[in-house]
Motif scaffolding. Structure first.
Motif, PDB file in Angstrom:
ATOM      1  N   PHE A   1      51.544  58.284  48.838  1.00 16.23           N
ATOM      2  CA  PHE A   1      51.477  56.827  49.012  1.00 16.23           C
ATOM      3  C   PHE A   1      51.900  56.114  47.724  1.00 16.23           C
TER       4      PHE A   1
ATOM      5  N   ILE B   1      42.809  55.860  51.205  1.00 15.83           N
ATOM      6  CA  ILE B   1      43.785  56.475  52.099  1.00 15.83           C
ATOM      7  C   ILE B   1      43.026  57.397  53.056  1.00 15.83           C
TER       8      ILE B   1
ATOM      9  N   ASN C   1      46.629  56.284  57.110  1.00 14.37           N
ATOM     10  CA  ASN C   1      47.864  57.024  56.873  1.00 14.37           C
ATOM     11  C   ASN C   1      48.109  58.051  57.991  1.00 14.37           C
TER      12      ASN C   1
ATOM     13  N   SER D   1      52.682  55.391  57.559  1.00 11.14           N
ATOM     14  CA  SER D   1      52.954  56.793  57.225  1.00 11.14           C
ATOM     15  C   SER D   1      53.568  56.836  55.832  1.00 11.14           C
ATOM     16  N   ALA D   2      52.823  57.357  54.872  1.00  9.11           N
ATOM     17  CA  ALA D   2      53.346  57.465  53.505  1.00  9.11           C
ATOM     18  C   ALA D   2      54.492  58.466  53.449  1.00  9.11           C
TER      19      ALA D   2
END
Length: 652
Positions: free
Chosen positions: A32, A113, A143, A199-200
């Motif tokens: 991230f 996260i 995430n 979505s990292a």
């Protein structure tokens, strides 16, 4: 944009943001962070999500996990205004949780996260609790929504329900642990842009209000994943750009944050200058982290008021002075010299300081409270230098290492001459030993469990000259947890000087219990001297009383959280049963999560065993729970374990 820091002027404190990234291990924190670094042009956008730039330490790259706190100071421009974001990446593994406690003192807000499939895990809860204790405002990034689509094959309704359950659980923790008066105010709400979805790995993220503005639904995202073309999604909602925009527009500045935070963090009545984050008042800063390299002590600190400049002498609350030799802007593993740092900013420096210390230009009343750690070292390793002439160097190195890491402890055994290093877990000790070995060649044992002994019942010796009472601090029984791991010693009837000597003698005697030679804890000892008695007689009678203590054995326990593919649930439960684990909850869903308690003794080698029986698809988080008095059957296992250790050392 390349910024020459030594020429660059800091923006006013209302355009500074101190933001931590936190969460459970492997939920995507460093991935991230890559996108924010790409937005700052530190790394190419094409590498964001893959570079893991902030994991620059070789050991982190090899293991694929973050093991230290990393600060990255980033310059951004929005419109015609300059902004400075101090980004703080924190470890997710429980063995490094002490570093997270220290990191939160630097931050004003924290982005948590959470993996959309795994949800709010045990370590997420622990770190959220630490952040709230530090009066750090939480924001939630859900995430890996791609996993819900590609792995779980969830439809839009299932995705919505999953996200709703994560938000609800996250807010339940905030309601329980937030600072008084902020329990509802700080709860995250998609409509307030304090929840982000994305979505990292694939580089997209949006808020509820973005979804309304662009009329996008989860059905649309599912379609793009099915087509295998995410270009439209990443073009509309680039994660780095969205997060920088949110941080600047929505996250608190030091000016706003310190008005709230300082009253929870200061011991006593805080100076008005730190409440107001005033750059024009006396300088006050807090040291969060230290490290030692080539004989120099490097600090990471935050300025709460005034302006920090290199070369100045600063005072501790006790009046002692220290010189701040150099001041840096921190950019991960790069340090860039600067001439001054105003209130509200994080900086690096060279200074003979220790973590948790408060410094000021003038002598002030009070200081920042030390961070709390919810963990305790429960494993130990005996260390011997390969060359005995290195023993002094080894002890000096251990002093440095234990200052840098709040969850490591060491002692020199008077009986064996060995140095014993204590840590939170197997990985924690493994890395510490690797660090030591790079400087001093050493021999080590395998990790050993640290037990305690507890007084079983009240012991009373009374005579004409003195009275001694030794008893447990509270009720003790097999299966009952120990509330405190120290002793209370009260001595009456002698001078202060003699009292201090006797306290030291008693404390030393309690380091070795009568049953297994482990420290006695949870003991209340009251010694009353009724008339003049020779010191040798007092000492002898105290020794006699201590040697007659009957003790119970207390062993350390972990709370565990195991995540596994549900097809391996039976194997995992069978393994836990064979290791005498107490299972409290099994949550079945896209993945299965098992929560419970296990003794540290029964946990040794558990992570590797789990990987073997699940083809690598089961992971465990172990968090220190406390010491619990052993039952009779548990005592037998402890004696058996100690007996085998004794045989091993005898053969060695």
């Amino acid at each position: 944009m390349v910024v020459l820091w030594y020429m660059w002027q800091f923006p006013p404190s209302n355009r500074v943001r101190n933001v931590a990234i936190a969460g459970h291990i492997d939920h995507g924190k460093t991935t991230f962070a890559d996108h924010i670094l790409a937005e700052a042009q530190i790394i190419p956008r094409s590498l964001a999500g893959q570079a893991r730039y902030l994991d620059y330490w070789l050991e982190e790259q090899k293991r694929g996990i973050t093991m230290k706190t990393t600060v990255m100071s980033l310059h951004f421009k929005m419109g015609s205004l300059d902004y400075l974001i101090h980004l703080i990446d924190t470890p997710g593994h429980v063995d490094f949780s002490g570093k997270v406690s220290r990191a939160f003192r630097l931050a004003d807000s924290a982005i948590f996260i959470v993996d959309a499939v795994e949800g709010v895990m045990a370590q997420t809860e622990s770190y959220l609790r630490l952040a709230l204790q530090e009066a750090v405002r939480p924001v939630l990034f859900i995430n890996k929504i791609d996993r819900l689509i590609t792995e779980i094959k969830a439809d839009s309704t299932q995705i919505f329900l999953r996200i709703s359950s994560i938000i609800k659980r996250f807010n339940t923790i905030i309601a329980r642990y937030a600072p008084k008066g902020l329990e509802r105010v700080w709860q995250v709400d998609p409509k307030e842009d304090t929840v982000i979805f994305g979505s990292a790995l694939h580089g997209w993220g949006f808020t509820y209000n973005d979804a309304l503005k662009f009329s996008i639904k989860f059905d649309d995202i599912i379609k793009q994943y099915k087509k295998g073309d995410l270009s439209e999604l990443t073009r509309m909602f680039p994660l780095g750009k969205k997060m920088v925009e949110l941080i600047i527009k929505k996250f608190p500045s030091p000016i706003n944050a310190q008005k709230i935070r300082v009253r929870y963090l200061w011991d006593g009545n805080p100076p008005e200058s730190i409440i107001l984050c005033s750059p024009d008042d006396k300088t006050i800063f807090y040291v969060s982290k230290v490290s030692s390299t080539r004989g120099r002590i490097y600090i990471t600190a935050r300025v709460f008021s005034g302006v920090v400049r290199p070369g100045e002498y600063l005072r501790l609350p006790d009046g002692n002075r220290r010189r701040l030799q150099s001041v840096f802007m921190i950019r991960a593993n790069k340090l860039q010299n600067i001439s001054e740092v105003p209130a509200g900013n994080i900086f690096g420096g060279i200074m003979d300081a220790a973590p948790g210390e408060t410094y000021s230009t003038d002598l002030i009343a009070g200081c920042f409270v030390k961070p709390k750690y919810y963990v305790y070292p429960v494993l130990s390793i005996a260390i011997t230098p390969k060359r005995y002439s290195d023993i002094r160097r080894l002890l000096d190195l251990l002093k440095t290492i234990t200052i840098e890491d709040p969850n490591l402890m060491f002692e020199l055994s008077k009986d064996t001459g060995q140095v014993v290093l204590y840590g939170l877990g197997e990985l924690h000790l493994e890395l510490a030993i690797k660090n030591i070995n790079e400087s001093i060649p050493i021999y080590t044992t395998k990790p050993l469990v640290a037990f305690k002994e507890v007084p079983k019942q009240r012991s009373h010796i009374s005579g004409d000259d003195l009275e001694i009472v030794i008893e447990p601090m509270g009720a003790v029984a097999p299966g009952k947890p120990i509330e405190r791991l120290e002793n209370e010693i009260i001595i009456q009837g002698i001078s202060t000087e003699k009292k201090m000597v006797l306290e030291t003698i008693i404390s030393d005697s309690l380091k070795t219990g009568p049953r297994i030679g482990e420290p006695i804890v949870y003991a209340h000892i009251n010694v009353t001297i009724k008339k003049n008695v020779p010191e040798t007689e007092i000492v002898q009678k105290v020794y006699n009383a201590l040697s007659d203590i009957q003790t119970l054995i207390a062993q350390p326990y972990y709370a565990f959280s195991i995540t596994t593919d549900c097809e391996f649930l039976g194997r995992v439960l069978s393994l836990l049963s064979s290791r005498n684990a107490k299972i409290e909850n099994v949550i079945s869903g896209d993945l299965c999560e098992i929560r419970g308690q296990i003794s540290v003794l029964d946990s040794l080698g558990l992570a590797e065993h789990l990987r073997n029986i699940s083809q690598g698809r089961a992971s465990v988080q172990l968090e220190y729970l406390g010491f619990i008095i052993a039952t009779k059957s548990e005592e037998e296992r402890i004696f058996n374990y100690l007996s085998k250790l004794s045989e091993f050392f005898t053969r060695s």
